[in-house]
Design a protein around this motif. Sequence first.
Motif, PDB file in Angstrom:
ATOM      1  N   SER A   1       0.828  -1.205   0.000  1.00  0.00           N
ATOM      2  CA  SER A   1       0.000   0.000   0.000  1.00  0.00           C
ATOM      3  C   SER A   1       0.861   1.252   0.000  1.00  0.00           C
ATOM      4  O   SER A   1       0.543   2.246  -0.660  1.00  0.00           O
ATOM      5  CB  SER A   1      -0.925  -0.020   1.215  1.00  0.00           C
ATOM      6  OG  SER A   1      -1.744   1.127   1.242  1.00  0.00           O
ATOM      7  N   PHE A   2       1.990   1.214   0.713  1.00  0.00           N
ATOM      8  CA  PHE A   2       2.908   2.346   0.754  1.00  0.00           C
ATOM      9  C   PHE A   2       3.450   2.660  -0.643  1.00  0.00           C
ATOM     10  O   PHE A   2       3.542   3.821  -1.046  1.00  0.00           O
ATOM     11  CB  PHE A   2       4.062   2.033   1.723  1.00  0.00           C
ATOM     12  CG  PHE A   2       5.161   3.063   1.708  1.00  0.00           C
ATOM     13  CD1 PHE A   2       4.996   4.294   2.326  1.00  0.00           C
ATOM     14  CD2 PHE A   2       6.359   2.800   1.053  1.00  0.00           C
ATOM     15  CE1 PHE A   2       6.013   5.245   2.293  1.00  0.00           C
ATOM     16  CE2 PHE A   2       7.376   3.738   1.029  1.00  0.00           C
ATOM     17  CZ  PHE A   2       7.192   4.966   1.649  1.00  0.00           C
ATOM     18  N   ILE A   3       3.784   1.594  -1.395  1.00  0.00           N
ATOM     19  CA  ILE A   3       4.284   1.782  -2.760  1.00  0.00           C
ATOM     20  C   ILE A   3       3.227   2.474  -3.607  1.00  0.00           C
ATOM     21  O   ILE A   3       3.525   3.382  -4.393  1.00  0.00           O
ATOM     22  CB  ILE A   3       4.666   0.424  -3.376  1.00  0.00           C
ATOM     23  CG1 ILE A   3       5.890  -0.158  -2.647  1.00  0.00           C
ATOM     24  CG2 ILE A   3       4.959   0.557  -4.865  1.00  0.00           C
ATOM     25  CD1 ILE A   3       6.227  -1.568  -3.086  1.00  0.00           C
ATOM     26  N   ALA A   4       1.965   2.073  -3.458  1.00  0.00           N
ATOM     27  CA  ALA A   4       0.883   2.682  -4.240  1.00  0.00           C
ATOM     28  C   ALA A   4       0.743   4.158  -3.923  1.00  0.00           C
ATOM     29  O   ALA A   4       0.572   4.996  -4.827  1.00  0.00           O
ATOM     30  CB  ALA A   4      -0.428   1.947  -3.977  1.00  0.00           C
ATOM     31  N   HIS A   5       0.821   4.523  -2.617  1.00  0.00           N
ATOM     32  CA  HIS A   5       0.702   5.931  -2.237  1.00  0.00           C
ATOM     33  C   HIS A   5       1.882   6.741  -2.755  1.00  0.00           C
ATOM     34  O   HIS A   5       1.704   7.871  -3.221  1.00  0.00           O
ATOM     35  CB  HIS A   5       0.600   6.042  -0.712  1.00  0.00           C
ATOM     36  CG  HIS A   5      -0.735   5.628  -0.175  1.00  0.00           C
ATOM     37  ND1 HIS A   5      -1.909   6.301  -0.463  1.00  0.00           N
ATOM     38  CD2 HIS A   5      -1.099   4.586   0.615  1.00  0.00           C
ATOM     39  CE1 HIS A   5      -2.921   5.699   0.132  1.00  0.00           C
ATOM     40  NE2 HIS A   5      -2.463   4.647   0.797  1.00  0.00           N
ATOM     41  N   GLU A   6       3.070   6.186  -2.683  1.00  0.00           N
ATOM     42  CA  GLU A   6       4.260   6.902  -3.139  1.00  0.00           C
ATOM     43  C   GLU A   6       4.203   7.167  -4.653  1.00  0.00           C
ATOM     44  O   GLU A   6       4.592   8.237  -5.113  1.00  0.00           O
ATOM     45  CB  GLU A   6       5.523   6.092  -2.808  1.00  0.00           C
ATOM     46  CG  GLU A   6       5.892   6.102  -1.335  1.00  0.00           C
ATOM     47  CD  GLU A   6       6.339   7.477  -0.882  1.00  0.00           C
ATOM     48  OE1 GLU A   6       7.272   8.042  -1.493  1.00  0.00           O
ATOM     49  OE2 GLU A   6       5.750   7.992   0.093  1.00  0.00           O
ATOM     50  N   GLU A   7       3.722   6.185  -5.399  1.00  0.00           N
ATOM     51  CA  GLU A   7       3.679   6.312  -6.857  1.00  0.00           C
ATOM     52  C   GLU A   7       2.347   6.857  -7.355  1.00  0.00           C
ATOM     53  O   GLU A   7       2.137   6.985  -8.566  1.00  0.00           O
ATOM     54  CB  GLU A   7       3.929   4.942  -7.501  1.00  0.00           C
ATOM     55  CG  GLU A   7       5.301   4.369  -7.205  1.00  0.00           C
ATOM     56  CD  GLU A   7       6.410   5.235  -7.772  1.00  0.00           C
ATOM     57  OE1 GLU A   7       6.277   5.671  -8.935  1.00  0.00           O
ATOM     58  OE2 GLU A   7       7.394   5.477  -7.043  1.00  0.00           O
ATOM     59  N   LYS A   8       1.428   7.170  -6.390  1.00  0.00           N
ATOM     60  CA  LYS A   8       0.091   7.670  -6.732  1.00  0.00           C
ATOM     61  C   LYS A   8      -0.661   6.709  -7.652  1.00  0.00           C
ATOM     62  O   LYS A   8      -1.329   7.107  -8.610  1.00  0.00           O
ATOM     63  CB  LYS A   8       0.196   9.065  -7.376  1.00  0.00           C
ATOM     64  CG  LYS A   8       0.708  10.126  -6.427  1.00  0.00           C
ATOM     65  CD  LYS A   8       0.758  11.479  -7.104  1.00  0.00           C
ATOM     66  CE  LYS A   8       1.094  12.581  -6.099  1.00  0.00           C
ATOM     67  NZ  LYS A   8       2.316  12.354  -5.329  1.00  0.00           N
ATOM     68  N   ASP A   9      -0.533   5.439  -7.352  1.00  0.00           N
ATOM     69  CA  ASP A   9      -1.265   4.403  -8.089  1.00  0.00           C
ATOM     70  C   ASP A   9      -2.592   4.129  -7.390  1.00  0.00           C
ATOM     71  O   ASP A   9      -2.687   4.218  -6.162  1.00  0.00           O
ATOM     72  CB  ASP A   9      -0.451   3.113  -8.174  1.00  0.00           C
ATOM     73  CG  ASP A   9       0.756   3.271  -9.093  1.00  0.00           C
ATOM     74  OD1 ASP A   9       0.619   3.979 -10.111  1.00  0.00           O
ATOM     75  OD2 ASP A   9       1.807   2.691  -8.787  1.00  0.00           O
ATOM     76  N   GLY A  10      -3.618   3.796  -8.187  1.00  0.00           N
ATOM     77  CA  GLY A  10      -4.943   3.604  -7.618  1.00  0.00           C
ATOM     78  C   GLY A  10      -5.405   2.168  -7.552  1.00  0.00           C
ATOM     79  O   GLY A  10      -6.438   1.877  -6.947  1.00  0.00           O
ATOM     80  N   SER A  11      -4.665   1.250  -8.206  1.00  0.00           N
ATOM     81  CA  SER A  11      -5.131  -0.139  -8.235  1.00  0.00           C
ATOM     82  C   SER A  11      -3.935  -1.083  -8.317  1.00  0.00           C
ATOM     83  O   SER A  11      -2.810  -0.673  -8.628  1.00  0.00           O
ATOM     84  CB  SER A  11      -6.075  -0.374  -9.424  1.00  0.00           C
ATOM     85  OG  SER A  11      -5.455   0.009 -10.635  1.00  0.00           O
ATOM     86  N   PHE A  12      -4.218  -2.363  -8.057  1.00  0.00           N
ATOM     87  CA  PHE A  12      -3.178  -3.402  -8.049  1.00  0.00           C
ATOM     88  C   PHE A  12      -3.779  -4.708  -8.567  1.00  0.00           C
ATOM     89  O   PHE A  12      -4.958  -4.996  -8.349  1.00  0.00           O
ATOM     90  CB  PHE A  12      -2.641  -3.603  -6.623  1.00  0.00           C
ATOM     91  CG  PHE A  12      -1.767  -4.824  -6.468  1.00  0.00           C
ATOM     92  CD1 PHE A  12      -0.393  -4.752  -6.679  1.00  0.00           C
ATOM     93  CD2 PHE A  12      -2.323  -6.061  -6.124  1.00  0.00           C
ATOM     94  CE1 PHE A  12       0.392  -5.875  -6.551  1.00  0.00           C
ATOM     95  CE2 PHE A  12      -1.535  -7.182  -5.994  1.00  0.00           C
ATOM     96  CZ  PHE A  12      -0.169  -7.085  -6.212  1.00  0.00           C
ATOM     97  N   ILE A  13      -2.957  -5.467  -9.272  1.00  0.00           N
ATOM     98  CA  ILE A  13      -3.385  -6.800  -9.696  1.00  0.00           C
ATOM     99  C   ILE A  13      -2.226  -7.775  -9.513  1.00  0.00           C
ATOM    100  O   ILE A  13      -1.077  -7.461  -9.846  1.00  0.00           O
ATOM    101  CB  ILE A  13      -3.870  -6.804 -11.164  1.00  0.00           C
ATOM    102  CG1 ILE A  13      -4.450  -8.173 -11.533  1.00  0.00           C
ATOM    103  CG2 ILE A  13      -2.757  -6.393 -12.122  1.00  0.00           C
ATOM    104  CD1 ILE A  13      -5.181  -8.189 -12.866  1.00  0.00           C
TER     105      ILE A  13
END
Length: 821
Positions: free
Chosen positions: A350-362
């Motif tokens: 989740s931290f990686i998503a916030h840092e990169e401003k990503d909204g989804s994961f698969i």
Amino acid sequence: MKIHQLIITSVFIFLSTVGVLSGLFYKYEREAVLGYMTSGIEQSVFRLEEDTKGILEGNKEAYRLQAVLDRASAIDPAIREISISLDGKNINYSSQRAQANKPISKHYEPLMQIREMTDQQVEYYESEFRYFDGEAEHHVKVFIDVDYEYVYGQLERLGLMFGIGLFFFMMLMAAFVFIAVKRLILYPLKRIAVMVTNKDQQQDDYFIDEFSGLSETIAQTFHTMGAQQKRLQELLNESRYLDRILRTVADVNGYLISSQDVNELSQKCCERLSVHTQYGICWIGIIEGDEMRVVGCTDEPSGSLYVGQTIHLNNSVELFAYAPSIQAYKEDSVVTMNHLDENESLAVWSFIAHEEKDGSFIGLPLRARKGEPPFGVLSLYGSMSEGFLPKEAQMLEELAGDIGFAIHAYRQREQLTHHLQVDAVTGLANRMSLIDALSDQSIRGLAILNIDRFSDINDVYGVSIGDEVLAGYGHWLAKKLEKAPKVRLYKLGSDEYALLFDASEEAENSIAFLEYVIDKTAEESFMIEGIEIILTISVGFDPSSDKVLENATRALKQAKLEHKSLFIFTPALGAQKEQEKNIEWYKEIKEALQEDRIVPYFQPIVDNKTQKIVKYEALIRLIKSDGTVISPFYFLEIAQKIRLYSALTRVMVDKVLERFEGLETTVSINLSNEDIINTELADYMEAQIVEKKMGQFIVFEILESEGITNYTEVSTFIERFRDLGCSFAIDDFGAGYSNFDHILKLNIDTLKIDASLIKNLPHDHNSQIIVRHICEFAREMGMKTVAEFVANEAIYQKVLELGIEASQGYYFYEPSETLQE
């Protein structure tokens, strides 16, 4: 019909109808007026007759008769003149006194015809009546002159008044019709036209139901079209988006073939996926025991992910940190996480998503093939908070399947390459590795070391002790070479080792080092399971030549013959004898070609399950003048040197095609690299195959043992003959140089596993491992396998156990000039 045409037509019909009705009405009124006038004239005449009869029968004064005539003429303006004749010849009395006492000069019609005067236009009428003077009967005629000017004047006034009335009526009706048409037709049409122009979806109600229905239909149509247009735009955007993904997938699929190993493949795949505009961080992890190792990863600024990182699957902290990826692996299913921008988890993923401003994961599990358990996971972040589209997720899942298959194939390739190039007993590089190394121009000298009387050790102590001796001595040699960086160690077959010297190493130094190894070996004792074993070795050494392996082997044989511990090869050793042998074979091959003594022998290839013959291999034989059959082992190499190899191939092609024409039986023919690049020979073979229509029954076997380097020419040749229906096999697979490059770069149907591996299957664990990996690799690539040199039941059973599909060897059939019945 267009609306204005409809209106004009309607107006024309309306006016025509009004005109016809008006004409009929006018005719009726005209006749009514004329009837009224004629009726008045008749009544006036009737009264005149009555009055006249009274005067004449009463013998009253004559002036009274004149007065009656004057009164009748004055009362009825339609009568211009009225006269009376008492004798029927002369006019006795007249309203026009000038006519009195004149003879009757005009022609008069009976008064009863006056109603027809409009058709005949008769102005003069007569009426006759009787009166009695006593008993005497007298006849009196009344003559009437009709005033036609008055009558038709009245009719004209009637027509004028009727026309004016009709005009105003028509004007009123036209105005009414115009207003009605404008309000009920034109206005709705104009409103509907504006509605169409503006694509308005708001419907209106009109007096005419059809217009209301049309407005409703148009509104619904535009509503539907708007929804469809919106959907089409969404589909277009989705299609463009998926097309970009498809191009990304295509690029990644290209890496599946071009990459050299698993790490390169994984890294390139991750980097290409992250380049996509909607994707972010991407990484690939592979399971190794109870750990997941990151083998590919795009740059992650925080340092939370990097290539080579290990994630411990039994560590709860790390399980939490990379939960979605590990979940995808453990549950063997696709895991998606949306709206990561709203996720407040403190986990690494989740931290990686916030840092990169990503909204989804698969997270996508990686499998060797469908239905098998996963061995890794592909993790990908996306910028869209709503997550991945269903079709997009499906494409990515298929891509993960391709990546998984490719990684598995590369891993198998690496394992098989390791077994092919590493000796299983000693762990040292083997003969194949040595052959690869000999292509290096920096090589100068080669020494082959042989343990003296090693067979005695096997006989006395057993094979297991012998293997430990080989492994121990290999380790001992490796330790001695730690201080000799310019020397490389290899394990050859059985009890032989090889030392390869760099070109920078002087021959004197190499010889000194070999003497050192010989001496130290004799001084060393090897303790194996409490048994002390002393070894001595014999060494053959070629300091420098183009054929160091061959020459070092000759030197070793000479060392054995002369009972020397070290023999150094010199060019004079056997050179003259070899030249004489070459000349002898040149003559033999030339004569055999001229005398038609090059013949094919045919060895059946059988299905391992049914043991039925499925095809044949054509093997070249040279028949000497005394009838001796010569194996190609003795003359093919010489034929290549003296440029007669293609001539031998041409003879084989001719005789094989001639023998199998019309049989519909598959037969394979061996081709060398020299044959493949010979365009003249290729043209000849194509012409013969096309002429005999045998393309689907021909298999060309490419000799793996020669090593293939000119892939472009070989691929062109393969595709050319594939178009004729021919198939292709790699012969002697496992004995050459760059085995797996052949498979990946060439479109091959069958692998024929080399005899050197097959013949040792019953007792050589190393050969079993190699062959097993070859079979697994072939199945992955969709190829068939054939075992060569199946010479006995033990080999055949091992071949069956390993799943090889077909066999060839003396256990079933020997090569023969004739085909098996």
